[in-house]
Scaffold this active site. Sequence first.
Site, short mmCIF file in Angstrom:
data_model
loop_
_atom_site.label_atom_id
_atom_site.label_comp_id
_atom_site.label_asym_id
_atom_site.label_seq_id
_atom_site.Cartn_x
_atom_site.Cartn_y
_atom_site.Cartn_z
N LYS A 78 36.75 39.62 39.79
CA LYS A 78 37.63 38.75 40.57
C LYS A 78 39.01 39.35 40.63
CE LYS A 78 40.39 35.46 39.96
NZ LYS A 78 41.26 35.79 41.09
N GLU A 86 43.54 42.87 28.00
CA GLU A 86 44.68 43.79 28.09
C GLU A 86 45.81 42.97 28.64
OE1 GLU A 86 47.36 45.76 29.22
OE2 GLU A 86 46.15 46.68 30.81
N CYS A 107 52.46 46.35 32.79
CA CYS A 107 52.42 45.68 31.49
C CYS A 107 53.06 46.50 30.39
CB CYS A 107 50.98 45.36 31.14
SG CYS A 107 49.89 46.77 31.37
N GLU A 164 58.27 38.82 28.92
CA GLU A 164 57.92 39.79 29.95
C GLU A 164 58.49 39.32 31.28
OE1 GLU A 164 53.68 40.22 30.54
OE2 GLU A 164 53.94 42.39 30.53
#
Length: 886
Positions: free
Chosen positions: A180, A255, A289, A390
């Site tokens: 997906k 991850e 990331c 983040e």
Amino acid sequence: MDHYKLFIDGEFVDARDGKTFESIDPGTGLPFATVAQAGKADAEVAIEAARRAFDQGDWSGLEAAARAAKVYDFADRVMQQGLRLAVTESMDSGQVIGLAKFMPMLGSGLLRNLAYYASTQFPWEEEIPYSGNVFAPGRDFIRREPVGVCVGIIPWNFPMSMAFWKIAHAIIMGNTIVLKPASATSLSALIIADCAKAAGIPKGVINIIAGPGGELGKVLCTHPYVDKIAFTGSTEVGREIMRMAADTVKKVTLELGGKSANIILDDADMDLAVEGACFGTFFHQGQICESGTRVLVSSKIYDEFIDKMQKRAERLRVGYQLQPTSHLGPLVNEIQLATVERYVKLGKEEGAEMVTGGKRAEAPGFKGGFYYAPTIFTKVKNKMRIAQEEIFGPVVGVIKFDSDEEAVATANDSMYGLGAGVFSSNHARAERVACGVRTGTVWINNYHAFGDFCPFGGYKQSGVGREFGQSGLSEYTQVKRMHVAYFADRESNFSMNILRDSNKVLSFQYHCPTNVVAGHGSLAAIYKEIVNLGCRRALILTDPGVRKAGLAQLAKDALVDFCVGMFDSIAQDTDLDTVDAATAMARDLKADCIVSVGGGSVIDTAKAVCVTLKNGGRANDHIALFRLTEPQTPHIVIPTTSGTGSEVTNVAVIKSKIAGRKVYIVDGRIMPNTAILDPRFTMTLPPGLTATTAMDAMTHAVEALTSTLSNRICDGQALHAIRLIGENLPVVVGDGKNEKARLNMQIAATMAGWAFTIAQVALVHAMAHTLGVLHNIPHGAACGIVLPKVMRFNVDHAADKLTKVAQALGVNTAGMDDRKSALAAADAVEDLMKKAGHPMRLRDLGVSEQSLGICAFHAIADTPSLFNARPVNDPGEVLEIYKQAY
Ligand SMILES: NC(=O)c1ccc[n+]([C@@H]2O[C@H](COP(=O)([O-])OP(=O)(O)OC[C@H]3O[C@@H](n4cnc5c(N)ncnc54)[C@H](O)[C@@H]3O)[C@@H](O)[C@H]2O)c1
């Protein structure tokens, strides 16, 4: 506008309910394609297709090489569609074309590399040379098998790469996948599906469903047909996925997010470090990331660094992503743009100083779009939210540090642990810093460098598991341990005995490879034996008593020029420190073989030295049962007592001061290469030691004969050993110089050693070990005193064998029933001991009566008691035997 359909069970299909959504070009803010929007029903159909495909085995059942061949075709189709993929990816995600144009090549390369590795190097099957279970002889091996149906859920930052990563790992290892993509960026995954279809990857192996994460994610992460979920995205969603996967205990690899530190040491090349800091954080608009979004800079170079970094950031060109001159394109969408703006505002409120950026940017010639200028904050404190959370945009915080230790501590002060960079001109220093940083990847003088064979993943809340290389591929397999028993009848199974009344085991494996040279003057064989072993530098191991008796010198002379030294500091009942000291000497002298001249204490030291020399480290590193896989340092033994049989056995018994007891190396690989039984070497043994060591050999023989592992080969050896000891012991204690009798005693001890190596010893040894450990009673003496009492204890469980002992000791059993003759055997052993002047009672050796209870508990827990003919579980019974021996 182009329309993209879902890819389910090998076909491109619209959603069951006909829903669609628009894909927006983030560089203009305008829609440019429509996509079928999968719902719950579509997700279920895709999962069912993947399940069916997996279970049918058309893909999962192929050899890895056959799958690789198909994957190579798939990789070629990707290259054919390269331009379409690159342009679509750029328009769909905002990735600049200068980067997107490489992505098909990287994806195709990944498919090829991982398929090649999986089909040529991946350990699908692995033999386990020794299982670590000494009671289950057999073949043990590992098979790695696909996990099953995998779900891949991927983010919008690198849609094409992420699709390749998930698809490649899953299908190359034989799994099927439902992928997906993020709804903002679904197109490249659907083009990849087209490539797979064209390459003939079987239907159902790859399924792509586009649509809203919340709704589809719930189906994908809870469906019972799904075996594994591989997710790349935020830590917050990762946690939710883990929770959803918990009910059906799916395998999960994650991850997740990061707040990686890019550490600039004071000795870094300034221009490289500035470039690394900008590349580390502004590349792909900072939407990565593992971006180095906390730049940690040494206070010694801080001002110069900030100045240069600011100038470098201001030279970066923000522009429409398909413009070849753009360094940075737009952010992925309006929501992300708003997030970045929110964090920039927060940074100012928290007191950080903005030196550049901090505003939306315009793409020359384009209206709309979600562009943001590269932004640098200085005076950032690590506890600020802009340093902990983040942001996922072109925003970096610079933090000053004074020492390498402080830099490491700051880098680690984060809930994340994904990436890090260290810039320094001193590699040793950089590596020291890198080792201290707790992240899944650290780049030294580089950033964002991935490799198909280099694992990627996170420490701490940055993830679970790894992608790429063997670690990554392993995440897509299950480990199946396979055991094939050597023997196929109930009576041969040691462990299953626990449910049976008889604990006798019928099967056995006989492996006794020592070359035995026996006879007067056989010492002369030593030179040739060394040559045959390919050695030139022998170290003699001996003890002071043996050396004083002149025996070590005899051996040295026979070695002529092959002897490089002599180690004689071995005490009775040797210990690990002695082994280490002897090993150190052997290393210094570059000895390539060991010659041991002595009794069990010397021989066992030598066995442990051979293992330590061969395998490195210290003796204590090698205390283990059946773990060695190669021949050890060559070892020639000249026994000087006739007791232990250690010259041919697979055991080394060594005292460990720390453990407070004797510890063992047991392994077929430690059996000496050659044993030289020259009677001259035992003729100096005093009568007392002659008697007690002989009773050690007698006990080996009687216990091997009666143990639950006794067998027909060892029975013969044991009985002959008993006969020889019975006949010759009285002779040698009377006349130590009787060479023929001495040789017979040596042969008896060696045969008893062979017998117990295979058939094991039993309760007498457990009780004698206990007396040795708790009361320092010499092993042979303890064995002798306890042996007849245990023979009587075992009488109803080993009457036939004990009858043979009686006969071997010269008892006329005619007219006796087995029980009576078995009891006569115990009497005969006691008679022999008396004749040999052997101590008869424990009290004579200084054991206190009160301690016997403790001894009983200790003895039933000692391994040899497992093999006793009569099961021993009751310490009360063992206490009774000790009392009889007292
Ligand atoms: N590895 C095995 O298979 C195995 C089996 C049983 C026992 N062991 C171990 O063996 C050790 C006991 O060995 P051991 O009974 O042979 O005694 P030992 O090696 O400890 O020697 C005992 C004493 O006899 C002296 N000696 C030996 N031979 C001599 C000779 N020919 N002339 C004069 N003096 C001599 C030695 O100097 C020493 O002082 C124990 O540590 C025991 O745990 C090992």
